[in-house]
Design a protein around this motif. Structure first.
Motif, PDB file in Angstrom:
ATOM      1  N   GLU A 240      72.810  43.337  24.497  1.00  0.00           N
ATOM      2  CA  GLU A 240      72.814  41.889  24.529  1.00  0.00           C
ATOM      3  C   GLU A 240      71.414  41.320  24.753  1.00  0.00           C
ATOM      4  N   THR A 241      70.656  41.960  25.622  1.00  0.00           N
ATOM      5  CA  THR A 241      69.282  41.508  25.888  1.00  0.00           C
ATOM      6  C   THR A 241      68.411  41.681  24.655  1.00  0.00           C
ATOM      7  N   ALA A 242      68.554  42.812  23.975  1.00  0.00           N
ATOM      8  CA  ALA A 242      67.778  43.074  22.761  1.00  0.00           C
ATOM      9  C   ALA A 242      68.133  42.071  21.664  1.00  0.00           C
ATOM     10  N   LEU A 243      69.411  41.735  21.552  1.00  0.00           N
ATOM     11  CA  LEU A 243      69.847  40.770  20.549  1.00  0.00           C
ATOM     12  C   LEU A 243      69.208  39.410  20.793  1.00  0.00           C
ATOM     13  N   GLU A 244      69.159  38.982  22.044  1.00  0.00           N
ATOM     14  CA  GLU A 244      68.541  37.697  22.355  1.00  0.00           C
ATOM     15  C   GLU A 244      67.050  37.709  22.020  1.00  0.00           C
ATOM     16  N   GLU A 245      66.405  38.846  22.235  1.00  0.00           N
ATOM     17  CA  GLU A 245      64.985  38.949  21.902  1.00  0.00           C
ATOM     18  C   GLU A 245      64.784  38.853  20.394  1.00  0.00           C
ATOM     19  N   ALA A 246      65.668  39.477  19.626  1.00  0.00           N
ATOM     20  CA  ALA A 246      65.586  39.403  18.168  1.00  0.00           C
ATOM     21  C   ALA A 246      65.791  37.968  17.680  1.00  0.00           C
ATOM     22  N   LYS A 247      66.750  37.278  18.257  1.00  0.00           N
ATOM     23  CA  LYS A 247      67.001  35.891  17.876  1.00  0.00           C
ATOM     24  C   LYS A 247      65.817  35.000  18.238  1.00  0.00           C
ATOM     25  N   LYS A 248      65.242  35.260  19.400  1.00  0.00           N
ATOM     26  CA  LYS A 248      64.119  34.447  19.874  1.00  0.00           C
ATOM     27  C   LYS A 248      62.915  34.579  18.961  1.00  0.00           C
ATOM     28  N   LEU A 249      62.588  35.816  18.574  1.00  0.00           N
ATOM     29  CA  LEU A 249      61.382  36.029  17.769  1.00  0.00           C
ATOM     30  C   LEU A 249      61.556  35.552  16.338  1.00  0.00           C
ATOM     31  N   THR A 250      62.736  35.765  15.770  1.00  0.00           N
ATOM     32  CA  THR A 250      62.944  35.410  14.361  1.00  0.00           C
ATOM     33  C   THR A 250      63.471  33.991  14.177  1.00  0.00           C
ATOM     34  N   GLY A 251      64.041  33.421  15.220  1.00  0.00           N
ATOM     35  CA  GLY A 251      64.630  32.096  15.101  1.00  0.00           C
ATOM     36  C   GLY A 251      65.985  32.088  14.422  1.00  0.00           C
ATOM     37  N   ASN A 252      66.526  33.267  14.146  1.00  0.00           N
ATOM     38  CA  ASN A 252      67.814  33.375  13.460  1.00  0.00           C
ATOM     39  C   ASN A 252      68.914  33.615  14.501  1.00  0.00           C
ATOM     40  N   ARG A 253      69.775  32.623  14.698  1.00  0.00           N
ATOM     41  CA  ARG A 253      70.825  32.725  15.707  1.00  0.00           C
ATOM     42  C   ARG A 253      72.068  33.430  15.186  1.00  0.00           C
ATOM     43  N   SER A 254      72.068  33.820  13.905  1.00  0.00           N
ATOM     44  CA  SER A 254      73.253  34.463  13.318  1.00  0.00           C
ATOM     45  C   SER A 254      73.196  35.983  13.407  1.00  0.00           C
ATOM     46  N   LEU A 255      72.146  36.529  13.947  1.00  0.00           N
ATOM     47  CA  LEU A 255      72.007  37.981  14.025  1.00  0.00           C
ATOM     48  C   LEU A 255      73.142  38.610  14.819  1.00  0.00           C
ATOM     49  N   ALA A 256      73.557  39.795  14.366  1.00  0.00           N
ATOM     50  CA  ALA A 256      74.615  40.540  15.048  1.00  0.00           C
ATOM     51  C   ALA A 256      74.294  42.025  14.974  1.00  0.00           C
ATOM     52  N   ALA A 257      74.906  42.810  15.844  1.00  0.00           N
ATOM     53  CA  ALA A 257      74.657  44.251  15.898  1.00  0.00           C
ATOM     54  C   ALA A 257      74.932  44.901  14.547  1.00  0.00           C
ATOM     55  N   ASP A 258      74.003  45.799  14.140  1.00  0.00           N
ATOM     56  CA  ASP A 258      74.125  46.440  12.825  1.00  0.00           C
ATOM     57  C   ASP A 258      73.694  47.902  12.879  1.00  0.00           C
ATOM     58  N   GLY A 259      73.860  48.532  14.050  1.00  0.00           N
ATOM     59  CA  GLY A 259      73.547  49.950  14.151  1.00  0.00           C
ATOM     60  C   GLY A 259      72.413  50.244  15.116  1.00  0.00           C
ATOM     61  N   GLU A 260      71.973  51.503  15.100  1.00  0.00           N
ATOM     62  CA  GLU A 260      70.902  51.957  15.979  1.00  0.00           C
ATOM     63  C   GLU A 260      70.074  52.996  15.240  1.00  0.00           C
ATOM     64  N   THR A 261      68.837  53.235  15.725  1.00  0.00           N
ATOM     65  CA  THR A 261      68.010  54.321  15.217  1.00  0.00           C
ATOM     66  C   THR A 261      67.625  55.231  16.370  1.00  0.00           C
ATOM     67  N   ARG A 262      67.295  56.469  16.040  1.00  0.00           N
ATOM     68  CA  ARG A 262      66.857  57.425  17.058  1.00  0.00           C
ATOM     69  C   ARG A 262      65.404  57.804  16.797  1.00  0.00           C
TER      70      ARG A 262
END
Length: 219
Positions: free
Chosen positions: A1-23
């Motif tokens: 949830e914290t990472a998602l908010e950071e992604a929304k903050k930097l890109t300005g896109n409030r529609s972002l949603a979880a789409d996987g992970e990388t290792r």
């Protein structure tokens, strides 16, 4: 949830949603929305990269205007004091490389890359992998070879242009080296970058600077 908010903050896109992970060496959470995909590091919660794969329309910006927008965007993201280095125009996107700069030293391993859409100036690409993986507090070696001494080591076929600066460059062996960086011109008009070790005075790297209507790159 914290990472998602950071992604929304930097890109300005409030529609972002979880789409996987990388290792791998830099594990990230991946978030997506339409043509946008964003990676945020699991450690630190830093936006590592994003890509907007939308269609790029006819260019309305000059390269100079895109470069200005890139620096403004970078500083707005919180990356201040960076030195603009190389850029390349391809498929309607100007990709710009920025190197971290501290105390008049340019740190080439600590790179951030931006892609500016030439149709409207939007940031459609961002990659801070180099900065995230390499940026750290460093103890730099003492400068034992002064600028004038390093200048005297240059080939007589080269003419130094402007003031030399200090640059930390990566080596083929995976280490780093502090050098005097000289922008020079060859006898045939070639633009050349020469790196002279501040400790030994040896020329450590010579790069050809290629400048044309689509960008500035090194070979």
């Amino acid at each position: 949830e914290t990472a998602l908010e950071e992604a929304k903050k930097l890109t300005g896109n409030r529609s972002l949603a979880a789409d996987g992970e990388t290792r791998g060496n830099l594990p990230c959470y991946i978030f997506g929305a339409d043509t946008l995909q964003v990676g945020v590091t699991k450690t630190g919660g830093i936006v590592q990269s994003f890509l907007n794969s939308r269609t790029i329309n006819e260019a309305h910006l000059s390269i100079e205007q895109a470069l200005d927008k890139g620096m403004q965007a970078l500083e707005k993201m919180g990356y201040t004091g960076f030195a603009q280095r190389y850029y390349d125009l391809n498929n309607g996107v100007l990709t710009i490389n920025y190197a971290c700069r501290e105390d008049d030293v340019v740190f080439y391993p600590d790179l951030v890359k931006l892609g500016i859409a030439m149709d409207n100036g939007e940031i459609v690409r961002f990659d801070a992998t180099g900065y995230i993986m390499n940026h750290t507090a460093r103890t730099l070696p003492a400068v034992k070879v002064a600028r004038e001494q390093a200048l005297a080591r240059l080939s007589p076929l080269l003419t130094a242009k402007g003031e030399a600066g200090l640059a930390l460059i990566p080596t083929d062996g995976g280490t780093e080296m502090l050098c005097h960086e000289f922008h020079c011109e060859g006898a045939d008009g070639d633009q050349v970058l020469v790196y002279v070790d501040v400790t030994t005075g040896e020329e450590e790297r010579i790069l050809i600077l290629v400048e044309n209507e689509t960008g500035v790159l090194t070979l």
